[in-house]
Design an enzyme around this catalytic site. Structure first.
Site, PDB file in Angstrom:
ATOM      1  N   ARG A  40       0.816  -1.203   0.000  1.00 18.31           N
ATOM      2  CA  ARG A  40       0.000   0.000   0.000  1.00 18.31           C
ATOM      3  C   ARG A  40       0.853   1.258   0.000  1.00 18.31           C
ATOM      4  O   ARG A  40       0.526   2.244  -0.676  1.00 18.31           O
ATOM      5  CB  ARG A  40      -0.964  -0.026   1.197  1.00 18.31           C
ATOM      6  CG  ARG A  40      -1.872   1.203   1.318  1.00 18.31           C
ATOM      7  CD  ARG A  40      -2.506   1.632   0.020  1.00 18.31           C
ATOM      8  NE  ARG A  40      -3.166   0.560  -0.698  1.00 18.31           N
ATOM      9  CZ  ARG A  40      -3.501   0.620  -1.980  1.00 18.31           C
ATOM     10  NH1 ARG A  40      -3.228   1.688  -2.696  1.00 18.31           N
ATOM     11  NH2 ARG A  40      -4.099  -0.397  -2.556  1.00 18.31           N
ATOM     12  N   LYS A  57       0.288  25.288  -4.582  1.00 19.32           N
ATOM     13  CA  LYS A  57      -0.899  24.617  -4.030  1.00 19.32           C
ATOM     14  C   LYS A  57      -0.650  23.112  -4.025  1.00 19.32           C
ATOM     15  O   LYS A  57      -1.202  22.348  -4.809  1.00 19.32           O
ATOM     16  CB  LYS A  57      -2.141  24.980  -4.840  1.00 19.32           C
ATOM     17  CG  LYS A  57      -2.511  26.461  -4.732  1.00 19.32           C
ATOM     18  CD  LYS A  57      -3.712  26.799  -5.593  1.00 19.32           C
ATOM     19  CE  LYS A  57      -4.041  28.284  -5.479  1.00 19.32           C
ATOM     20  NZ  LYS A  57      -5.186  28.653  -6.350  1.00 19.32           N
ATOM     21  N   GLU A 113       2.174  40.724  -9.348  1.00 21.81           N
ATOM     22  CA  GLU A 113       0.809  40.408  -9.762  1.00 21.81           C
ATOM     23  C   GLU A 113       0.025  41.685  -9.993  1.00 21.81           C
ATOM     24  O   GLU A 113       0.072  42.620  -9.184  1.00 21.81           O
ATOM     25  CB  GLU A 113       0.120  39.564  -8.685  1.00 21.81           C
ATOM     26  CG  GLU A 113      -1.331  39.254  -8.978  1.00 21.81           C
ATOM     27  CD  GLU A 113      -1.983  38.455  -7.861  1.00 21.81           C
ATOM     28  OE1 GLU A 113      -3.136  38.788  -7.505  1.00 21.81           O
ATOM     29  OE2 GLU A 113      -1.359  37.521  -7.330  1.00 21.81           O
ATOM     30  N   ASP A 164      -3.791  38.433 -13.291  1.00 23.35           N
ATOM     31  CA  ASP A 164      -4.712  37.648 -12.469  1.00 23.35           C
ATOM     32  C   ASP A 164      -6.140  37.723 -12.984  1.00 23.35           C
ATOM     33  O   ASP A 164      -6.720  38.809 -13.093  1.00 23.35           O
ATOM     34  CB  ASP A 164      -4.647  38.155 -11.024  1.00 23.35           C
ATOM     35  CG  ASP A 164      -5.478  37.310 -10.084  1.00 23.35           C
ATOM     36  OD1 ASP A 164      -5.450  36.070 -10.217  1.00 23.35           O
ATOM     37  OD2 ASP A 164      -6.165  37.884  -9.220  1.00 23.35           O
TER      38      ASP A 164
END
Length: 303
Positions: free
Chosen positions: A110, A144, A217, A238
């Site tokens: 596993r 992320k 940004e 953005d």
């Protein structure tokens, strides 16, 4: 040639990250005890072989961990690969074979599959995005990522044909909306790049400071026009629709052609094609890591 973030390859640093994760994985499964299911059912001297087999099509990633798992857990197993990380795999393909102690094979099954299924899922999704980006833009990951898995997940992105954005906060300066909104002193957007570069030079010296990318940004064409004269390395656009991105590219080409543009926000498999065709050099996609689903691989005993 434009500057690039350092790309994650399989190296000693990544292997060290993996060793920590492997130890934690076995601690989760065994604590300070043992695999009671296996030791109660399988003789200590039993030997066998099993294939790791793809049960779906995708792009393989994570097999480099298997020798580390064997070493770190002191397993009496040998690994014979038939596919390499980055290879395309189809349902039924044998990725490789594990041979040796049946007890060790069952106890580690596993853990091995969890690693390679997760990473293969990321590589597979990345390849899907890269193929959907029909324009000239490169497809980047983000931060992320699963805590502790950052380099490993970015390695999987590379296996899938994507490009790594900064690996951590230390790797570059990226002035985002919250940095710009929170300031002890009043400053204009045009002030940011020279202030950052002056600070980096004072802290690191000229040569090391020159290696740090500066990215800013913006969320409007007005902000873009204010930032371009200071010529950061990259400007992140953005949540701009394709028509605004095309206008941003035209403005960049007029005012600061050496600055690269990165589109971010609202990027999915339905939108990346149009975004990648606007003339931006980069498209960053958080979903490459946070949206990936593990690809199914299984362990099949050899006769």
């Amino acid at each position: 040639m434009p500057k690039e973030y350092r790309q994650v390859e399989w190296d000693a640093q990544l292997a060290d990250d993996c060793r920590h994760l492997i130890r934690l994985a076995f601690r989760e499964d065994l604590d300070n005890e043992q695999d009671w299911s296996t030791v109660s059912l399988v003789a200590a001297d039993a030997q066998g072989s099993a294939n790791i087999t793809a049960r779906a099509s995708g792009v393989l990633a994570g097999t480099q961990l298997i020798p580390l798992i064997i070493e770190e857990a002191e397993l009496e197993l040998t690994w014979t690969p038939q596919k390499q990380d980055g290879d395309a795999i189809s349902r039924g393909d044998v990725v490789g074979t594990l041979s040796g102690s049946v007890r060790d094979l069952l106890t580690s099954e596993r853990t091995i599959l969890n690693f390679i299924c997760r990473l293969t899922g990321i590589a597979t999704l990345t390849r899907t995005y890269v193929e959907a980006a029909t324009g000239s833009a490169r497809v980047y990951d983000t931060r992320k990522t699963t805590p502790g898995w950052r380099r490993l997940e970015k390695y999987a992105v590379r296996c899938g044909g994507g490009v790594n954005h900064r690996v951590g906060l230390f790797a570059a300066v990226m002035a985002k909306d919250n940095h710009l909104a929170w300031s002890e002193t009043q400053r204009t957007l045009a002030d940011i790049t020279p202030q950052v570069r002056q600070f980096l030079t004072a802290q690191l010296g000229e040569a090391a400071a020159a290696e740090k990318l500066v990215e800013i940004e913006v969320d409007s064409l007005e902000q873009l026009e204010a930032v371009l004269p200071s010529q950061p390395d990259i400007i992140l656009l953005d949540n701009m629709p394709p028509e605004t991105l095309r206008a941003a590219v035209e403005m960049r080409n007029r005012l600061a052609p050496s600055v690269e543009l990165e589109a971010s926000g609202g990027v999915n498999l339905q939108t990346i094609g149009a975004i990648s065709q606007t003339g931006v050099e980069r498209v960053s996609v958080g979903a490459l890591t946070h949206g990936a689903v593990s690809l199914d691989l299984g362990l099949d005993w050899k006769a």
